[in-house]
Design a protein around this motif. Structure first.
Motif, PDB file in Angstrom:
ATOM      1  N   LEU A  92       0.825  -1.216   0.000  1.00  0.00           N
ATOM      2  CA  LEU A  92       0.000   0.000   0.000  1.00  0.00           C
ATOM      3  C   LEU A  92       0.856   1.262   0.000  1.00  0.00           C
ATOM      4  O   LEU A  92       0.535   2.243  -0.673  1.00  0.00           O
ATOM      5  CB  LEU A  92      -0.933   0.017   1.214  1.00  0.00           C
ATOM      6  CG  LEU A  92      -2.178  -0.850   1.111  1.00  0.00           C
ATOM      7  CD1 LEU A  92      -2.924  -0.868   2.435  1.00  0.00           C
ATOM      8  CD2 LEU A  92      -3.089  -0.362   0.002  1.00  0.00           C
ATOM      9  N   ILE A  93       1.949   1.246   0.763  1.00  0.00           N
ATOM     10  CA  ILE A  93       2.757   2.453   0.903  1.00  0.00           C
ATOM     11  C   ILE A  93       3.715   2.645  -0.270  1.00  0.00           C
ATOM     12  O   ILE A  93       3.827   3.738  -0.821  1.00  0.00           O
ATOM     13  CB  ILE A  93       3.534   2.416   2.240  1.00  0.00           C
ATOM     14  CG1 ILE A  93       2.546   2.481   3.399  1.00  0.00           C
ATOM     15  CG2 ILE A  93       4.538   3.546   2.324  1.00  0.00           C
ATOM     16  CD1 ILE A  93       3.156   2.214   4.761  1.00  0.00           C
ATOM     17  N   PHE A  94       4.405   1.580  -0.677  1.00  0.00           N
ATOM     18  CA  PHE A  94       5.497   1.735  -1.637  1.00  0.00           C
ATOM     19  C   PHE A  94       5.202   1.222  -3.046  1.00  0.00           C
ATOM     20  O   PHE A  94       5.860   1.629  -3.990  1.00  0.00           O
ATOM     21  CB  PHE A  94       6.755   1.017  -1.129  1.00  0.00           C
ATOM     22  CG  PHE A  94       7.299   1.616   0.129  1.00  0.00           C
ATOM     23  CD1 PHE A  94       7.943   2.830   0.118  1.00  0.00           C
ATOM     24  CD2 PHE A  94       7.152   0.957   1.337  1.00  0.00           C
ATOM     25  CE1 PHE A  94       8.443   3.390   1.281  1.00  0.00           C
ATOM     26  CE2 PHE A  94       7.647   1.494   2.503  1.00  0.00           C
ATOM     27  CZ  PHE A  94       8.297   2.715   2.480  1.00  0.00           C
ATOM     28  N   ILE A  95       4.261   0.343  -3.216  1.00  0.00           N
ATOM     29  CA  ILE A  95       4.084  -0.312  -4.519  1.00  0.00           C
ATOM     30  C   ILE A  95       2.877   0.218  -5.284  1.00  0.00           C
ATOM     31  O   ILE A  95       2.952   0.439  -6.497  1.00  0.00           O
ATOM     32  CB  ILE A  95       3.975  -1.850  -4.339  1.00  0.00           C
ATOM     33  CG1 ILE A  95       5.222  -2.401  -3.650  1.00  0.00           C
ATOM     34  CG2 ILE A  95       3.730  -2.540  -5.664  1.00  0.00           C
ATOM     35  CD1 ILE A  95       6.512  -2.159  -4.391  1.00  0.00           C
ATOM     36  N   LEU A 160       6.738  -2.234 -23.780  1.00  0.00           N
ATOM     37  CA  LEU A 160       6.768  -1.787 -22.388  1.00  0.00           C
ATOM     38  C   LEU A 160       5.644  -2.413 -21.565  1.00  0.00           C
ATOM     39  O   LEU A 160       5.836  -2.760 -20.397  1.00  0.00           O
ATOM     40  CB  LEU A 160       6.679  -0.266 -22.321  1.00  0.00           C
ATOM     41  CG  LEU A 160       7.923   0.495 -22.760  1.00  0.00           C
ATOM     42  CD1 LEU A 160       7.639   1.997 -22.798  1.00  0.00           C
ATOM     43  CD2 LEU A 160       9.081   0.197 -21.841  1.00  0.00           C
ATOM     44  N   THR A 161       4.478  -2.576 -22.170  1.00  0.00           N
ATOM     45  CA  THR A 161       3.353  -3.184 -21.461  1.00  0.00           C
ATOM     46  C   THR A 161       3.642  -4.641 -21.145  1.00  0.00           C
ATOM     47  O   THR A 161       3.337  -5.122 -20.049  1.00  0.00           O
ATOM     48  CB  THR A 161       2.057  -3.045 -22.285  1.00  0.00           C
ATOM     49  OG1 THR A 161       1.824  -1.654 -22.528  1.00  0.00           O
ATOM     50  CG2 THR A 161       0.874  -3.637 -21.554  1.00  0.00           C
ATOM     51  N   ARG A 162       4.222  -5.352 -22.092  1.00  0.00           N
ATOM     52  CA  ARG A 162       4.587  -6.752 -21.830  1.00  0.00           C
ATOM     53  C   ARG A 162       5.612  -6.833 -20.712  1.00  0.00           C
ATOM     54  O   ARG A 162       5.517  -7.684 -19.834  1.00  0.00           O
ATOM     55  CB  ARG A 162       5.143  -7.405 -23.091  1.00  0.00           C
ATOM     56  CG  ARG A 162       4.082  -7.739 -24.094  1.00  0.00           C
ATOM     57  CD  ARG A 162       4.681  -8.417 -25.298  1.00  0.00           C
ATOM     58  NE  ARG A 162       3.647  -8.727 -26.269  1.00  0.00           N
ATOM     59  CZ  ARG A 162       3.877  -9.046 -27.515  1.00  0.00           C
ATOM     60  NH1 ARG A 162       5.120  -9.113 -27.965  1.00  0.00           N
ATOM     61  NH2 ARG A 162       2.884  -9.322 -28.324  1.00  0.00           N
ATOM     62  N   TRP A 163       6.604  -5.976 -20.747  1.00  0.00           N
ATOM     63  CA  TRP A 163       7.614  -5.953 -19.700  1.00  0.00           C
ATOM     64  C   TRP A 163       6.977  -5.666 -18.339  1.00  0.00           C
ATOM     65  O   TRP A 163       7.277  -6.331 -17.343  1.00  0.00           O
ATOM     66  CB  TRP A 163       8.663  -4.893 -20.049  1.00  0.00           C
ATOM     67  CG  TRP A 163       9.694  -4.702 -18.992  1.00  0.00           C
ATOM     68  CD1 TRP A 163      10.786  -5.477 -18.746  1.00  0.00           C
ATOM     69  CD2 TRP A 163       9.710  -3.661 -18.015  1.00  0.00           C
ATOM     70  NE1 TRP A 163      11.493  -4.976 -17.690  1.00  0.00           N
ATOM     71  CE2 TRP A 163      10.850  -3.855 -17.206  1.00  0.00           C
ATOM     72  CE3 TRP A 163       8.880  -2.583 -17.742  1.00  0.00           C
ATOM     73  CZ2 TRP A 163      11.175  -3.021 -16.158  1.00  0.00           C
ATOM     74  CZ3 TRP A 163       9.212  -1.745 -16.694  1.00  0.00           C
ATOM     75  CH2 TRP A 163      10.345  -1.974 -15.919  1.00  0.00           C
ATOM     76  N   LEU A 167       6.841  -8.180 -15.079  1.00  0.00           N
ATOM     77  CA  LEU A 167       7.365  -7.710 -13.807  1.00  0.00           C
ATOM     78  C   LEU A 167       6.292  -7.784 -12.719  1.00  0.00           C
ATOM     79  O   LEU A 167       6.576  -8.186 -11.586  1.00  0.00           O
ATOM     80  CB  LEU A 167       7.877  -6.281 -13.958  1.00  0.00           C
ATOM     81  CG  LEU A 167       8.689  -5.715 -12.813  1.00  0.00           C
ATOM     82  CD1 LEU A 167       9.975  -6.504 -12.639  1.00  0.00           C
ATOM     83  CD2 LEU A 167       9.011  -4.253 -13.085  1.00  0.00           C
ATOM     84  N   THR A 168       5.073  -7.423 -13.060  1.00  0.00           N
ATOM     85  CA  THR A 168       3.974  -7.481 -12.095  1.00  0.00           C
ATOM     86  C   THR A 168       3.702  -8.918 -11.667  1.00  0.00           C
ATOM     87  O   THR A 168       3.535  -9.202 -10.474  1.00  0.00           O
ATOM     88  CB  THR A 168       2.695  -6.858 -12.698  1.00  0.00           C
ATOM     89  OG1 THR A 168       2.969  -5.504 -13.062  1.00  0.00           O
ATOM     90  CG2 THR A 168       1.543  -6.899 -11.726  1.00  0.00           C
TER      91      THR A 168
END
Length: 182
Positions: A92-95, A160-163, A167-168
């Motif tokens: 919640l704070i950092f991501i 970029l969206t695939r990357w 990553l997500t």
């Protein structure tokens, strides 16, 4: 050769439960059957499978690892809850903020790409104004430039969206691993 191999393997697997022994022996009998159907000799199949002692050591170690999997206890459940709560606050704070900022930026890139792709069509509708002007060639170049830049931005945005997606997913898998404690 098959009988010798199977009897040595069976002898080496005596420590395991009968059901486990039968499954393993059946699998190796299948190896011999399929190898014979492919035209291999029993000796070739036995050599390709390896030594029965080595096979038994590997199977026993896998069985012990599987058997030793931790049983959920109050301590492990408490740790999982603590890690989950800590991850929720950290996320919640950092991501969450950077996540939505990046997602918004990607959305903006797609919108800009769409605008660049649609710009030449807007110029075509106003072509009658450009055709009489001495700079009509400049309009053609502007249309081609806009179209090219739009295509490049679409491709870049997709990459970029695939990357970002990969990553997500990796970050979510990391969260699950943290919660499980592995």
């Amino acid at each position: 050769m098959q009988n010798k191999f199977m009897s040595e393997l069976k002898e080496q697997l005596q420590d395991l439960p009968k059901a486990e022994q039968q499954d393993i022996l059946y699998d190796y009998e299948e190896h011999f059957r399929s190898g014979l159907e492919e035209g291999k000799t029993e000796e070739e199949i036995a050599v390709s499978l390896g030594q029965p002692q080595a096979i038994a050591r590997e199977v026993k170690s896998e069985f012990r690892v599987k058997e030793a999997k931790p049983v959920p206890s109050a301590d492990s459940v408490g740790k999982a809850i603590l890690v989950t709560v800590a991850l929720v606050f950290f996320n919640l704070i950092f991501i969450i903020g950077p996540f939505f900022a990046i997602a918004g930026t990607l959305l903006g890139l797609f919108a800009s790409s769409l605008a660049l792709l649609l710009f030449p069509f807007g110029l075509l509708f106003s072509w009658h104004q450009l055709s009489g002007a001495p700079d009509w060639l400049m309009g053609v170049f502007a249309m081609l430039t806009s179209l090219g830049a739009g295509v490049l931005m679409v491709v870049g945005s997709i990459v970029l969206t695939r990357w970002f997606y990969r990553l997500t997913i990796k970050y979510l898998q990391f969260n699950v691993m943290m919660i499980k404690g592995s």
